[in-house]
Scaffold this motif. Structure first.
Motif, mmCIF file in Angstrom:
data_model
loop_
_atom_site.group_PDB
_atom_site.id
_atom_site.type_symbol
_atom_site.label_atom_id
_atom_site.label_comp_id
_atom_site.label_asym_id
_atom_site.label_seq_id
_atom_site.Cartn_x
_atom_site.Cartn_y
_atom_site.Cartn_z
ATOM 1 N N ALA A 115 0.726 -0.788 -0.159
ATOM 2 C CA ALA A 115 -0.320 -0.144 0.101
ATOM 3 C C ALA A 115 0.557 0.505 0.037
ATOM 4 O O ALA A 115 1.516 1.507 0.576
ATOM 5 C CB ALA A 115 -0.212 0.225 0.811
ATOM 6 N N PRO A 116 0.359 2.202 -0.772
ATOM 7 C CA PRO A 116 1.281 3.791 -0.412
ATOM 8 C C PRO A 116 1.778 4.205 0.851
ATOM 9 O O PRO A 116 2.288 4.335 1.021
ATOM 10 C CB PRO A 116 -0.240 4.572 -1.307
ATOM 11 C CG PRO A 116 -1.053 3.677 -1.809
ATOM 12 C CD PRO A 116 -0.941 2.345 -1.341
ATOM 13 N N GLN A 117 0.707 3.523 2.171
ATOM 14 C CA GLN A 117 1.216 4.111 2.940
ATOM 15 C C GLN A 117 2.390 3.297 3.563
ATOM 16 O O GLN A 117 2.719 3.459 4.624
ATOM 17 C CB GLN A 117 0.227 4.003 4.168
ATOM 18 C CG GLN A 117 -1.261 4.857 3.495
ATOM 19 C CD GLN A 117 -2.201 4.292 2.542
ATOM 20 O OE1 GLN A 117 -1.957 3.670 2.370
ATOM 21 N NE2 GLN A 117 -2.883 4.999 2.069
ATOM 22 N N THR A 183 3.835 3.287 -13.536
ATOM 23 C CA THR A 183 2.374 4.371 -13.615
ATOM 24 C C THR A 183 1.462 4.200 -12.338
ATOM 25 O O THR A 183 0.963 4.947 -11.472
ATOM 26 C CB THR A 183 2.648 5.070 -14.681
ATOM 27 O OG1 THR A 183 3.677 4.843 -15.090
ATOM 28 C CG2 THR A 183 1.412 6.417 -15.119
ATOM 29 N N GLY A 184 1.254 3.278 -12.761
ATOM 30 C CA GLY A 184 -0.552 2.770 -12.367
ATOM 31 C C GLY A 184 -0.433 1.626 -11.655
ATOM 32 O O GLY A 184 -1.419 0.974 -11.873
ATOM 33 N N LEU A 211 0.478 7.223 -8.630
ATOM 34 C CA LEU A 211 -0.544 7.932 -9.191
ATOM 35 C C LEU A 211 -0.720 7.789 -7.923
ATOM 36 O O LEU A 211 -1.756 8.310 -7.256
ATOM 37 C CB LEU A 211 -1.589 7.688 -10.249
ATOM 38 C CG LEU A 211 -1.324 7.543 -11.206
ATOM 39 C CD1 LEU A 211 -2.054 7.480 -12.791
ATOM 40 C CD2 LEU A 211 -0.152 9.487 -11.845
ATOM 41 N N LYS A 212 -1.259 6.073 -7.768
ATOM 42 C CA LYS A 212 -1.703 6.539 -5.677
ATOM 43 C C LYS A 212 -1.036 7.067 -4.810
ATOM 44 O O LYS A 212 -1.945 7.744 -4.113
ATOM 45 C CB LYS A 212 -2.052 4.611 -6.211
ATOM 46 C CG LYS A 212 -3.240 4.398 -4.911
ATOM 47 C CD LYS A 212 -4.349 5.000 -4.284
ATOM 48 C CE LYS A 212 -5.031 4.606 -5.498
ATOM 49 N NZ LYS A 212 -6.931 5.210 -5.411
ATOM 50 N N TYR A 213 0.443 6.451 -5.049
ATOM 51 C CA TYR A 213 0.953 7.405 -4.179
ATOM 52 C C TYR A 213 0.482 8.974 -3.631
ATOM 53 O O TYR A 213 0.963 9.658 -2.913
ATOM 54 C CB TYR A 213 2.641 6.769 -4.291
ATOM 55 C CG TYR A 213 3.207 7.592 -3.588
ATOM 56 C CD1 TYR A 213 3.911 6.443 -2.052
ATOM 57 C CD2 TYR A 213 4.087 7.870 -3.639
ATOM 58 C CE1 TYR A 213 4.968 6.832 -1.623
ATOM 59 C CE2 TYR A 213 4.661 8.636 -2.322
ATOM 60 C CZ TYR A 213 5.308 8.072 -1.427
ATOM 61 O OH TYR A 213 6.211 8.497 -0.722
#
Length: 312
Positions: A115-117, A183-184, A211-213
């Protein structure tokens, strides 16, 4: 005041039984809803970026998710002040993202999603190798701290690069963890599946991609530097997915930074410092005339169909 344009970047690896039927249905639906962009369909799934009204985009996404094994199609939304595409294209391809490794199937084996977090902790760890799977011109616009740039011109070159550099990257003994991003997210579906097929055990990739990050991680906590190249007329986006400062060189399709736009060899619509010596005077003259015609068309309020970015 007009509502901003909704942009949806989507992909799904799934078995598409009849690509032609799906292509025709999607083309008709997108045109009926005033949607523009590019969708690629292959036996292995669907991939693309489209833009239009929020309602129109929702109808297209709902239609795609109603297809067999497509209910969990990954979609990342952003917005643009103006329509970022010239037209709508729905095309059938051999692969929805071209790697050229026919035995790689992300549905069978893929890396661990992060996950980005949780991404910062992974890539900051000294025993993690971080690899940017994107093309060289994308990396030039921005990348993560500690990321290795394979300097590939296309994703098809990635397998050869990894096989050539494997010993240097992984060394001997217990292999380090490998974290990859794009990227995605779609290129990492294949690149992580490829590394696992090559015998690398601990392989991770950023869920939702850059992108989500950029959407979810606050700038003050970010390990991202620069901007993220996107395959539409916004060219790049930054934190919060706001449009970036790069412009597109119409001659070579590379992003040009604010500093690059001040270079003596940069001429809007004609050339940039990277491609000036790759073109002849005749080619630059032709590009200059095309740019003039496009500007005249915009001034008249009509459309002049220019070159369209790919979604590779």
């Amino acid at each position: 005041m007009e509502s901003p344009v909704t942009v949806a970047a989507l992909y799904r690896f799934a078995v598409i039984a009849d690509c032609a039927v799906l292509r025709d249905a999607l083309d008709a639906l997108c045109r009926a809803q005033g949607i523009r962009g590019t969708l690629l369909i292959a036996r292995e799934g669907i991939n693309g970026t489209i833009a239009g009204s929020a309602e129109g985009i929702a109808r297209v996404v709902d239609f795609i998710r109603a297809q067999p094994d497509c209910a969990e199609t990954d979609v990342k939304y952003s917005s643009a002040s103006d329509m970022p595409f010239y037209r709508m294209k729905v095309r059938i391809k051999r692969e929805i993202v071209t790697m050229g490794e026919p035995d790689i199937d992300p549905r069978a084996s893929v890396g661990t999603y992060v996950a980005p977090q949780d991404w910062n902790a992974l890539i900051a760890a000294p025993d993690t190798i971080v690899i940017d799977t994107r093309n060289d011109y994308e990396v030039a616009a921005g990348t993560f701290e500690r990321a290795i740039d394979p300097q590939t011109a296309s994703f098809r070159e990635f397998p050869e690069w990894f096989r050539r550099e494997r010993e240097r990257l992984l060394g001997e003994g217990k292999a380090p963890r490998v974290a990859m991003f794009c990227t995605g997210g779609i290129r990492c579906e294949k690149s992580t599946a490829f590394l696992k097929a090559e015998g690398v055990e601990e392989v991770y990739h950023l869920k939702g991609g850059i992108l989500k990050y950029l959407e979810e991680v606050p700038q003050e906590q970010s390990l991202w530097h620069g901007e993220c190249f996107v395959f539409d007329e916004r060219v790049t986006v930054g934190h919060g997915l706001v449009q970036g400062s790069h412009v597109l060189c119409r001659a070579c399709r590379r992003p040009v930074s604010a500093d690059g736009q001040g270079h003596a060899l940069y001429e809007e619509g004609v050339s940039c410092a990277d491609c000036y010596h790759e073109r002849t005077d005749e080619q630059r003259a032709s590009a200059r005339e095309r740019d003039r015609q496009e500007k005249l068309a915009r001034a008249r309020g009509t459309s002049h169909i220019g070159a369209v970015l790919s979604t590779n």
